[in-house]
Design a protein around this motif. Sequence first.
Motif, PDB file in Angstrom:
ATOM      1  N   ASN A  11       0.815  -1.226   0.000  1.00  0.00           N
ATOM      2  CA  ASN A  11       0.000   0.000   0.000  1.00  0.00           C
ATOM      3  C   ASN A  11       0.848   1.275   0.000  1.00  0.00           C
ATOM      4  N   PRO A  12       1.885   1.370   0.847  1.00  0.00           N
ATOM      5  CA  PRO A  12       2.779   2.517   0.695  1.00  0.00           C
ATOM      6  C   PRO A  12       3.384   2.602  -0.705  1.00  0.00           C
ATOM      7  N   ARG A  13       3.659   1.439  -1.275  1.00  0.00           N
ATOM      8  CA  ARG A  13       4.227   1.450  -2.631  1.00  0.00           C
ATOM      9  C   ARG A  13       3.251   2.063  -3.636  1.00  0.00           C
ATOM     10  N   ARG A  14       1.968   1.778  -3.461  1.00  0.00           N
ATOM     11  CA  ARG A  14       0.969   2.382  -4.372  1.00  0.00           C
ATOM     12  C   ARG A  14       1.078   3.901  -4.335  1.00  0.00           C
ATOM     13  N   VAL A  15       1.177   4.466  -3.118  1.00  0.00           N
ATOM     14  CA  VAL A  15       1.248   5.927  -3.009  1.00  0.00           C
ATOM     15  C   VAL A  15       2.558   6.430  -3.610  1.00  0.00           C
ATOM     16  N   ARG A  16       3.646   5.737  -3.324  1.00  0.00           N
ATOM     17  CA  ARG A  16       4.940   6.213  -3.832  1.00  0.00           C
ATOM     18  C   ARG A  16       4.985   6.150  -5.355  1.00  0.00           C
ATOM     19  N   MET A  17       4.372   5.117  -5.926  1.00  0.00           N
ATOM     20  CA  MET A  17       4.350   5.010  -7.389  1.00  0.00           C
ATOM     21  C   MET A  17       3.481   6.111  -7.988  1.00  0.00           C
ATOM     22  N   THR A 167      -2.369  -0.039  -8.630  1.00  0.00           N
ATOM     23  CA  THR A 167      -2.858  -0.987  -7.613  1.00  0.00           C
ATOM     24  C   THR A 167      -2.597  -2.427  -8.048  1.00  0.00           C
ATOM     25  N   ALA A 168      -2.924  -2.731  -9.304  1.00  0.00           N
ATOM     26  CA  ALA A 168      -2.735  -4.109  -9.785  1.00  0.00           C
ATOM     27  C   ALA A 168      -1.244  -4.470  -9.790  1.00  0.00           C
ATOM     28  N   PHE A 169      -0.411  -3.535 -10.235  1.00  0.00           N
ATOM     29  CA  PHE A 169       1.027  -3.813 -10.307  1.00  0.00           C
ATOM     30  C   PHE A 169       1.599  -4.068  -8.907  1.00  0.00           C
ATOM     31  N   CYS A 170       1.244  -3.209  -7.952  1.00  0.00           N
ATOM     32  CA  CYS A 170       1.788  -3.383  -6.590  1.00  0.00           C
ATOM     33  C   CYS A 170       1.298  -4.696  -5.973  1.00  0.00           C
ATOM     34  N   ALA A 171       0.073  -5.082  -6.294  1.00  0.00           N
ATOM     35  CA  ALA A 171      -0.449  -6.370  -5.804  1.00  0.00           C
ATOM     36  C   ALA A 171       0.378  -7.518  -6.396  1.00  0.00           C
ATOM     37  N   GLY A 186      -0.135 -19.305 -17.470  1.00  0.00           N
ATOM     38  CA  GLY A 186      -0.745 -19.172 -18.801  1.00  0.00           C
ATOM     39  C   GLY A 186      -1.364 -17.795 -19.046  1.00  0.00           C
ATOM     40  N   LEU A 187      -1.090 -16.839 -18.160  1.00  0.00           N
ATOM     41  CA  LEU A 187      -1.712 -15.507 -18.270  1.00  0.00           C
ATOM     42  C   LEU A 187      -0.728 -14.561 -18.980  1.00  0.00           C
ATOM     43  N   HIS A 188      -0.631 -14.722 -20.297  1.00  0.00           N
ATOM     44  CA  HIS A 188       0.428 -14.031 -21.036  1.00  0.00           C
ATOM     45  C   HIS A 188       0.145 -12.544 -21.227  1.00  0.00           C
ATOM     46  N   ALA A 189      -1.122 -12.177 -21.377  1.00  0.00           N
ATOM     47  CA  ALA A 189      -1.429 -10.741 -21.518  1.00  0.00           C
ATOM     48  C   ALA A 189      -1.134 -10.023 -20.208  1.00  0.00           C
ATOM     49  N   LEU A 190      -1.458 -10.684 -19.115  1.00  0.00           N
ATOM     50  CA  LEU A 190      -1.184 -10.089 -17.800  1.00  0.00           C
ATOM     51  C   LEU A 190       0.333  -9.950 -17.591  1.00  0.00           C
ATOM     52  N   GLN A 191       1.070 -10.976 -17.995  1.00  0.00           N
ATOM     53  CA  GLN A 191       2.527 -10.909 -17.865  1.00  0.00           C
ATOM     54  C   GLN A 191       3.094  -9.767 -18.709  1.00  0.00           C
ATOM     55  N   ALA A 192       2.596  -9.650 -19.964  1.00  0.00           N
ATOM     56  CA  ALA A 192       3.109  -8.599 -20.859  1.00  0.00           C
ATOM     57  C   ALA A 192       2.797  -7.222 -20.285  1.00  0.00           C
ATOM     58  N   TRP A 193       1.577  -7.065 -19.749  1.00  0.00           N
ATOM     59  CA  TRP A 193       1.203  -5.789 -19.120  1.00  0.00           C
ATOM     60  C   TRP A 193       2.119  -5.517 -17.923  1.00  0.00           C
ATOM     61  N   ARG A 194       2.330  -6.525 -17.072  1.00  0.00           N
ATOM     62  CA  ARG A 194       3.197  -6.367 -15.890  1.00  0.00           C
ATOM     63  C   ARG A 194       4.606  -5.932 -16.310  1.00  0.00           C
ATOM     64  N   ALA A 198       6.520  -2.494 -15.439  1.00  0.00           N
ATOM     65  CA  ALA A 198       7.812  -2.573 -14.738  1.00  0.00           C
ATOM     66  C   ALA A 198       8.883  -1.695 -15.390  1.00  0.00           C
ATOM     67  N   GLN A 199       8.675  -1.357 -16.672  1.00  0.00           N
ATOM     68  CA  GLN A 199       9.632  -0.485 -17.377  1.00  0.00           C
ATOM     69  C   GLN A 199       9.482   0.980 -16.989  1.00  0.00           C
ATOM     70  N   ARG A 200       8.355   1.339 -16.371  1.00  0.00           N
ATOM     71  CA  ARG A 200       8.126   2.757 -16.062  1.00  0.00           C
ATOM     72  C   ARG A 200       9.048   3.177 -14.917  1.00  0.00           C
ATOM     73  N   PRO A 201       9.604   4.372 -14.979  1.00  0.00           N
ATOM     74  CA  PRO A 201      10.461   4.817 -13.873  1.00  0.00           C
ATOM     75  C   PRO A 201       9.754   4.735 -12.523  1.00  0.00           C
ATOM     76  N   SER A 202       8.442   4.957 -12.485  1.00  0.00           N
ATOM     77  CA  SER A 202       7.715   4.927 -11.213  1.00  0.00           C
ATOM     78  C   SER A 202       7.710   3.532 -10.578  1.00  0.00           C
ATOM     79  N   ALA A 203       7.935   2.511 -11.406  1.00  0.00           N
ATOM     80  CA  ALA A 203       7.910   1.131 -10.879  1.00  0.00           C
ATOM     81  C   ALA A 203       9.180   0.825 -10.088  1.00  0.00           C
ATOM     82  N   GLN A 204      10.158   1.714 -10.169  1.00  0.00           N
ATOM     83  CA  GLN A 204      11.416   1.436  -9.461  1.00  0.00           C
ATOM     84  C   GLN A 204      11.291   1.675  -7.948  1.00  0.00           C
ATOM     85  N   VAL A 205      10.261   2.439  -7.508  1.00  0.00           N
ATOM     86  CA  VAL A 205      10.117   2.644  -6.060  1.00  0.00           C
ATOM     87  C   VAL A 205       9.651   1.339  -5.429  1.00  0.00           C
TER      88      VAL A 205
END
Length: 206
Positions: A11-17, A167-171, A186-194, A198-205
């Motif tokens: 949850n803190p990660r959601r706010v920081r992102m 929210t989904a990414f932090c979960a 087998g959830l390839h679209a979800l993996q590709a989205w994740r 993960a490439q976004r600079p905000s995902a580094q927090v």
Amino acid sequence: MKLYVAPRAPNPRRVRMFLAEKGIQDLELIDVDLNAQAHKADAFRRKSPLARIPVLEFDDGRVLSETRAICTWFEGHTPEPNLMGTNAEERAFIEMADRRMEWYLMLPLANAIRHTHPGLAPLEQPQIAAYGESQLPKALETAAWLDAELQRQPWVAGERFTIADITAFCALEFSRLLRFKPAEAGLHALQAWRDRVAQRPSAQVS
Ligand SMILES: N[C@@H](CCC(=O)N[C@@H](CS)C(=O)NCC(=O)O)C(=O)O
């Protein structure tokens, strides 16, 4: 302003992102040692009576907790880039997507971890392994539904990146404690989205 956080807590990660997406840096981050139960000490409970983080403390002494409420405050004060909707119509649909991620993905994943992982034992007492194990299939049901959504649309709430993606990414990142990887289920679209998020600079927090 002070933001009370803890490394790896979702949850803190959601706010920081959310803050990183908006480029907001002018606030002090204070780590709360959850394993040492620092959030249950009287001094912290005066800020957060239910002993939860994240918590935003204003310079005038007011305190705001609950991830979505904190994000709403920042969205109002720093409207761009917009992450929660620009009008009532869009706000409602983004909130629906975000709450689905919070309640039907993050919560069962968090409970699966909290009730089965030894590292979470200091926070979850009693740990009831059978309950934790019962939560994973519920999270997977949501993940499978989300995978189908992401085959039709690029982002969780539709055509653009929003708070629901955060929210989904932090979960999902938290669920790595369970070694859950969407592609292996087998959830390839979800993996590709994740992987895209993960490439976004905000995902580094963290
Ligand atoms: N509904 C709250 C949930 C906050 C929450 O559960 N935070 C966790 C860290 S991710 C926490 O403070 N846990 C402390 C504990 O379980 O004792 C929100 O959206 O901020």
